[in-house]
Scaffold this active site. Structure first.
Site, PDB file in Angstrom:
ATOM      1  N   ALA A   1       0.849  -1.189   0.000  1.00  0.00           N
ATOM      2  CA  ALA A   1       0.000   0.000   0.000  1.00  0.00           C
ATOM      3  C   ALA A   1       0.883   1.237   0.000  1.00  0.00           C
ATOM      4  CB  ALA A   1      -0.872  -0.011   1.248  1.00  0.00           C
TER       5      ALA A   1
ATOM      6  N   GLY B   1       0.591  -5.191   0.852  1.00  0.00           N
ATOM      7  CA  GLY B   1      -0.630  -5.317   0.050  1.00  0.00           C
ATOM      8  C   GLY B   1      -0.383  -5.935  -1.312  1.00  0.00           C
TER       9      GLY B   1
ATOM     10  N   GLU C   1      -0.470  -9.556  -0.676  1.00  0.00           N
ATOM     11  CA  GLU C   1      -1.872  -9.892  -0.354  1.00  0.00           C
ATOM     12  C   GLU C   1      -2.729  -9.933  -1.622  1.00  0.00           C
ATOM     13  OE1 GLU C   1      -2.879  -8.099   3.921  1.00  0.00           O
ATOM     14  OE2 GLU C   1      -1.734  -6.710   2.654  1.00  0.00           O
TER      15      GLU C   1
ATOM     16  N   GLU D   1       4.749  -5.108   7.023  1.00  0.00           N
ATOM     17  CA  GLU D   1       3.932  -4.084   7.693  1.00  0.00           C
ATOM     18  C   GLU D   1       4.380  -3.835   9.135  1.00  0.00           C
ATOM     19  OE1 GLU D   1       1.204  -5.839   4.514  1.00  0.00           O
ATOM     20  OE2 GLU D   1       2.783  -6.536   5.838  1.00  0.00           O
TER      21      GLU D   1
HETATM   22  N1  T1G Z   1       4.546   3.490  -0.193  1.00  0.00           N
HETATM   23  C1  T1G Z   1       4.960   4.700  -0.634  1.00  0.00           C
HETATM   24  N2  T1G Z   1       6.219   4.958  -1.122  1.00  0.00           N
HETATM   25  C2  T1G Z   1       7.059   3.918  -1.156  1.00  0.00           C
HETATM   26  C3  T1G Z   1       6.700   2.624  -0.695  1.00  0.00           C
HETATM   27  C4  T1G Z   1       5.371   2.427  -0.213  1.00  0.00           C
HETATM   28  N3  T1G Z   1       4.940   1.237   0.188  1.00  0.00           N
HETATM   29  N4  T1G Z   1       7.771   1.815  -0.849  1.00  0.00           N
HETATM   30  C5  T1G Z   1       8.763   2.563  -1.371  1.00  0.00           C
HETATM   31  N5  T1G Z   1       8.342   3.822  -1.557  1.00  0.00           N
HETATM   32  C6  T1G Z   1       9.107   4.923  -2.139  1.00  0.00           C
HETATM   33  C7  T1G Z   1      10.239   5.402  -1.234  1.00  0.00           C
HETATM   34  O1  T1G Z   1       9.795   6.355  -0.319  1.00  0.00           O
HETATM   35  C8  T1G Z   1      11.217   5.978  -2.250  1.00  0.00           C
HETATM   36  O2  T1G Z   1      10.746   7.244  -2.609  1.00  0.00           O
HETATM   37  C9  T1G Z   1      11.049   5.059  -3.446  1.00  0.00           C
HETATM   38  O3  T1G Z   1       9.779   4.439  -3.283  1.00  0.00           O
HETATM   39  C10 T1G Z   1      12.106   3.995  -3.523  1.00  0.00           C
HETATM   40  O4  T1G Z   1      12.141   3.302  -2.298  1.00  0.00           O
HETATM   41  C11 T1G Z   1      -2.589  -3.085   3.103  1.00  0.00           C
HETATM   42  C12 T1G Z   1      -0.898  -2.057   5.223  1.00  0.00           C
HETATM   43  C13 T1G Z   1      10.289  -1.754  -1.947  1.00  0.00           C
HETATM   44  C14 T1G Z   1      12.178  -2.821  -0.829  1.00  0.00           C
HETATM   45  O5  T1G Z   1       6.545  -1.634   3.885  1.00  0.00           O
HETATM   46  O6  T1G Z   1      10.717  -1.764   1.735  1.00  0.00           O
HETATM   47  O7  T1G Z   1       0.950  -2.783   2.305  1.00  0.00           O
HETATM   48  O8  T1G Z   1      12.615   8.587  -1.809  1.00  0.00           O
HETATM   49  O9  T1G Z   1      14.437   4.017  -1.652  1.00  0.00           O
HETATM   50  O10 T1G Z   1      15.907   0.613  -1.503  1.00  0.00           O
HETATM   51  O11 T1G Z   1      -1.556  -4.804   4.256  1.00  0.00           O
HETATM   52  O12 T1G Z   1      11.127   0.692  -0.614  1.00  0.00           O
HETATM   53  O13 T1G Z   1      12.533   7.892  -4.187  1.00  0.00           O
HETATM   54  O14 T1G Z   1      10.880   9.546  -3.290  1.00  0.00           O
HETATM   55  O15 T1G Z   1      13.257   2.219  -0.369  1.00  0.00           O
HETATM   56  O16 T1G Z   1      15.049  -0.143  -3.769  1.00  0.00           O
HETATM   57  C15 T1G Z   1       4.055  -2.436   3.106  1.00  0.00           C
HETATM   58  C16 T1G Z   1       8.207  -0.525   1.830  1.00  0.00           C
HETATM   59  C17 T1G Z   1       3.231  -1.196   3.060  1.00  0.00           C
HETATM   60  C18 T1G Z   1       7.532  -1.827   1.729  1.00  0.00           C
HETATM   61  C19 T1G Z   1      12.545  -0.876  -2.368  1.00  0.00           C
HETATM   62  N6  T1G Z   1       5.211  -2.294   2.249  1.00  0.00           N
HETATM   63  N7  T1G Z   1       9.227  -0.327   0.824  1.00  0.00           N
HETATM   64  O17 T1G Z   1      13.710  -0.525  -1.706  1.00  0.00           O
HETATM   65  O18 T1G Z   1      14.050   1.805  -2.720  1.00  0.00           O
HETATM   66  S1  T1G Z   1       1.863  -1.317   4.161  1.00  0.00           S
HETATM   67  C20 T1G Z   1       6.380  -1.912   2.726  1.00  0.00           C
HETATM   68  C21 T1G Z   1      10.421  -0.947   0.884  1.00  0.00           C
HETATM   69  C22 T1G Z   1       0.787  -2.396   3.399  1.00  0.00           C
HETATM   70  C23 T1G Z   1      -1.275  -3.712   3.461  1.00  0.00           C
HETATM   71  C24 T1G Z   1      -0.340  -2.889   4.223  1.00  0.00           C
HETATM   72  C25 T1G Z   1      11.442  -0.552  -0.128  1.00  0.00           C
HETATM   73  C26 T1G Z   1      11.557  -1.519  -1.324  1.00  0.00           C
HETATM   74  P1  T1G Z   1      11.753   8.364  -2.990  1.00  0.00           P
HETATM   75  P2  T1G Z   1      13.537   2.874  -1.643  1.00  0.00           P
HETATM   76  P3  T1G Z   1      14.784   0.425  -2.455  1.00  0.00           P
END
Ligand code: T1G
Length: 692
Positions: free
Chosen positions: A66, A105, A108, A128
């Site tokens: 998400a 998500g 999921e 998460e």
């Molecule tokens: N939402 C918004 N922005 C995101 C994002 C996300 N989930 N993931 C990454 N970004 C942006 C980040 O801020 C950066 O932006 C750019 O993407 C590159 O990221 C309903 C509740 C995927 C392994 O927790 O772990 O789903 O700085 O620098 O090192 O159940 O990003 O370039 O402007 O980290 O290659 C769960 C979070 C959400 C994964 C890539 N998902 N992301 O790593 O690049 S909650 C996460 C990561 C959810 C559901 C629930 C990593 C990555 P900018 P980066 P990277």
């Protein structure tokens, strides 16, 4: 998003509709993407020419989950569960084709599909919990049904991804596609149609079987033993336990648990740190597109605790590094430290061949002239300005033109080092935190003459060795240690009032620090901060008294605490309290409430943070948070000192500081003008934007 701004592209390949999700950088499911995806799926399900659907991600991966930035707003439909419901109620097979990451998500959604295929390098996870949440789109109910309770709980409570291979072995993935993913996924869809394979809905699978009656009790016990103050891991266990219920009941329970923490302080703080960490590398001081010099070879001067650890960071990141020491004996000690580190790595499972490769990247020498042609030299000798200037002058002669000269000093004047070289524009600070092989943050310190290219190169180097580089201005103590100094001063005031050493540490540990300031001083060595104070003509009479008594901390078996030989466990020591009482001329003890201790210590630190922002030493408040969370163990679930300040409220902080300044007669406690202004405007540090 393609040239027509479409987040989801639909193409037909025979009877298969291929829906490509294209929302850079990571296909996070923003409201716009969810709406586009729901619409495309509905259309494909209604299109009589379509017999099967493949979902695939463009760019780096499938879906990173998400859109985290949307969680501070009310949730707008359609949500991921609405998209899954459309798939599950549809009569056409939907196959998720996964490459790169399928997280949160994203995973999921793929479990809401009938089949999942992946490339061998795909990573699958429910992270998460790392942002203080639980999976909220059915992951806590579908994952256990697919992979069993044990792996599902590990993935959801731990938050770390698994490989596609593990996913295949445990039934999460139906096939690993060798070669190009899309043709492989289309072929899989055609096989599903041809062989009339069932529309496998994960929700229809039976609840997972309980490995043993105490499974969840044990899992909760493990969490308790880790004394974690975190809420999300506990909620994860509750939600996964609900997967023993009929599917829709479990789903309802998951939604209740999710809504219960999504707006909570811990998740807000952890989400703040998620973005703060990434924002730290975007700085106005380095214009976008500034060229960086390639760092292919490094030299480190000084093989002490910091120098040898910095060399290890380089070797572990694949960089050849020359470690230079003053003489053969010192070099032998440094190389022994490196070998001990890799012995530990071997015990932790690093393959012997990999260790040999890393060791082979490190060359030891005692001759600066033999420095070779490093692109970057990092000086890490003791904090002695004259010695460092002598070394910088020699390095300037020995190093190749264009090489960057950096210092790991934690407080000395870097401009004074640059001034003895003919390349002040290529001199900067690279301030590592101890232990440097573990602490993830690094202060990149710009001097008066550092060029954008030199700074950009320092930042890129930080990312290359898997650190979070934060750009800061040059001043006494930079950012992190300036707050540390204020913490030390408040601890000194508390000790002077008769507050016991353990009481101070226990209060800070209860707040969430891994250890209190006194125990942390003992770990680092009290002589280091003592020498730093004396070099600046500063006194902390009580802290000085401990050192003057020869108690330097763990390294001498006693400091604020005493330590049994071979143990790092701090033992309260009446002798330390006697020394402090003698120095303050009183034995009267006073009890200050733990919350009051924490409030006083943090207020002094936050006030210094405000000054740092005023002076432009830090570009934004979140940089200070990143440095203290990853450099000093400030609890991430509190968001860092400046985020925490906004939670407490700046007006209350200002008033507290004004009273303390009055009470202690210490102008250093007077509210910083920025804090005062933001408080008057009813704003927080998050709203502070540097204008000049
Ligand atoms: N939402 C918004 N922005 C995101 C994002 C996300 N989930 N993931 C990454 N970004 C942006 C980040 O801020 C950066 O932006 C750019 O993407 C590159 O990221 C309903 C509740 C995927 C392994 O927790 O772990 O789903 O700085 O620098 O090192 O159940 O990003 O370039 O402007 O980290 O290659 C769960 C979070 C959400 C994964 C890539 N998902 N992301 O790593 O690049 S909650 C996460 C990561 C959810 C559901 C629930 C990593 C990555 P900018 P980066 P990277």
């Amino acid at each position: 998003m393609n040239e027509r701004g479409m987040l989801v592209r639909t193409e037909r390949v025979g009877e298969v509709a291929v829906l490509t999700i294209d929302s850079p950088p990571v296909n996070a499911t923003s409201h716009a993407l969810r709406s586009a995806l729901k619409k495309s799926i509905d259309e494909a399900l209604l299109d009589p020419a379509v017999k099967a659907i493949v979902l695939i991600g463009a760019g780096r991966g499938f879906i990173a989950g998400a859109d985290i930035s949307e969680f501070d707003r009310p949730r707008a439909e359609p949500l991921i569960p609405h998209i899954i419901a459309a798939i599950e109620q549809g009569q056409k097979p939907v196959i998720a084709a996964i490459h790169g990451h399928a997280l949160g998500g994203g995973l999921e959604l793929s479990m809401g599909c009938h089949y999942r295929v992946a490339t061998a390098e795909a990573r699958l996870g429910q992270p998460e919990v790392k942002i203080g949440l639980i999976p909220g789109a059915g992951g806590t109910q579908r994952l256990p049904r697919l992979v069993g309770l044990k792996l599902a709980l590990d993935m959801i409570v731990g938050g770390d991804p698994i490989s596609a291979k593990t996913g295949l072995e445990h039934g999460l993935i139906d096939q690993i596609i060798a070669g190009d993913l899309l043709p492989g996924a289309i072929a899989f869809a055609e096989r599903v149609m041809r062989d009339r394979m069932p529309l496998k809905r994960v929700r229809d699978l039976p609840p997972p079987s309980l490995p043993d009656p105490d499974f969840f009790t044990r899992a909760r016990g493990d969490l308790l033993r880790r004394k974690s103050a975190l809420t999300a891991p506990q909620r994860c266990i509750d939600a996964v336990e609900a997967s023993l219920l009929p599917f829709d009941q479990g789903l309802k329970r998951e939604a209740e648990l999710f809504s219960g923490i999504v707006f909570g302080d811990q998740s807000r703080a952890l989400r703040h740190i998620f973005f703060a960490e990434r924002d730290a590398s975007k700085t106005a001081a380095i214009p976008a597109g500034t060229p960086t010099r390639e760092i292919a070879q490094v030299a480190v001067i000084g093989g002490g605790t910091m120098g040898s650890a910095i060399a290890l960071c380089c070797a572990d990141a694949g960089l050849p590094v020359t470690l230079i020491e003053a003489d053969a004996a010192a070099l032998d000690r440094a190389m022994a430290t490196l070998r001990r580190y890799y012995d530990g790595a071997a015990k932790r499972g690093t393959a012997p061949a990999e260790i040999e490769r890393r060791l082979a990247r490190i060359t030891g020498s005692t001759k600066l002239a033999e420095i070779g042609a490093p692109d970057l030299v990092i000086e890490a000798v003791i904090e002695d300005l004259a010695l460092k200037q002598k070394i910088f002058a020699e390095l300037d002669r020995a190093a190749k033109p264009g090489a960057i000269l950096a210092t790991n000093t934690s407080y000395l004047d870097i401009d004074a080092l640059a001034s003895v070289t003919g390349r002040p524009e290529s001199v900067l600070g690279l301030h590592f935190f101890s232990p440097a092989t573990i602490m993830r943050v690094m202060e990149v310190v710009r001097t008066k003459k550092s060029t954008g290219a030199a700074l950009a190169t320092g930042m890129a180097f930080g990312r290359k060795i898997r650190k979070i580089p934060v750009l800061v201005g040059a001043c006494d103590g930079f950012v992190g240690n300036r707050l540390l100094t204020q913490r030390g001063r408040e601890v000194e005031r508390l000790l002077a009032e008769g507050v016991a050493i353990p009481a101070i540490d226990e209060a800070m540990v209860a707040f969430g620090f891994p250890m209190g300031p006194c125990a942390a001083g003992d770990l680092a060595g009290l002589d280091i901060s003592y020498r730093a104070r004396k070099q600046r003509g500063r006194n902390l009479p009580l802290a000085d008294a401990i050192v003057d008594a020869g108690r330097l901390g763990q390294k001498t078996g006693a400091g604020y605490y005493r330590y049994e030989p071979g143990s790092r466990a701090p033992i309260p020591d009446r002798e330390a309290q006697r020394i402090i009482d003698a120095a303050r001329g009183s034995t009267a003890q006073s009890a200050v409430a733990p919350e009051e201790i924490v409030a006083r210590v943090l207020a002094a630190m936050i006030n210094e943070g405000a000054r740092i922002l005023e002076e432009g030493i830090a570009e934004r408040a979140s940089d200070i948070d990143v440095i203290w969370v990853y450099g000093y163990g400030f609890p991430a679930y509190r968001g860092g000192p400046m985020f925490y300040a906004d939670q407490v409220g700046l007006a209350a902080l200002r008033d507290r500081l004004a009273q303390s300044a009055e009470r202690f007669g210490d102008p250093g406690l007077k509210p910083a003008p920025l804090l005062d202004r933001l408080a008057r405007e009813g704003k927080g540090f998050r709203e502070f934007v540097r204008t000049s």
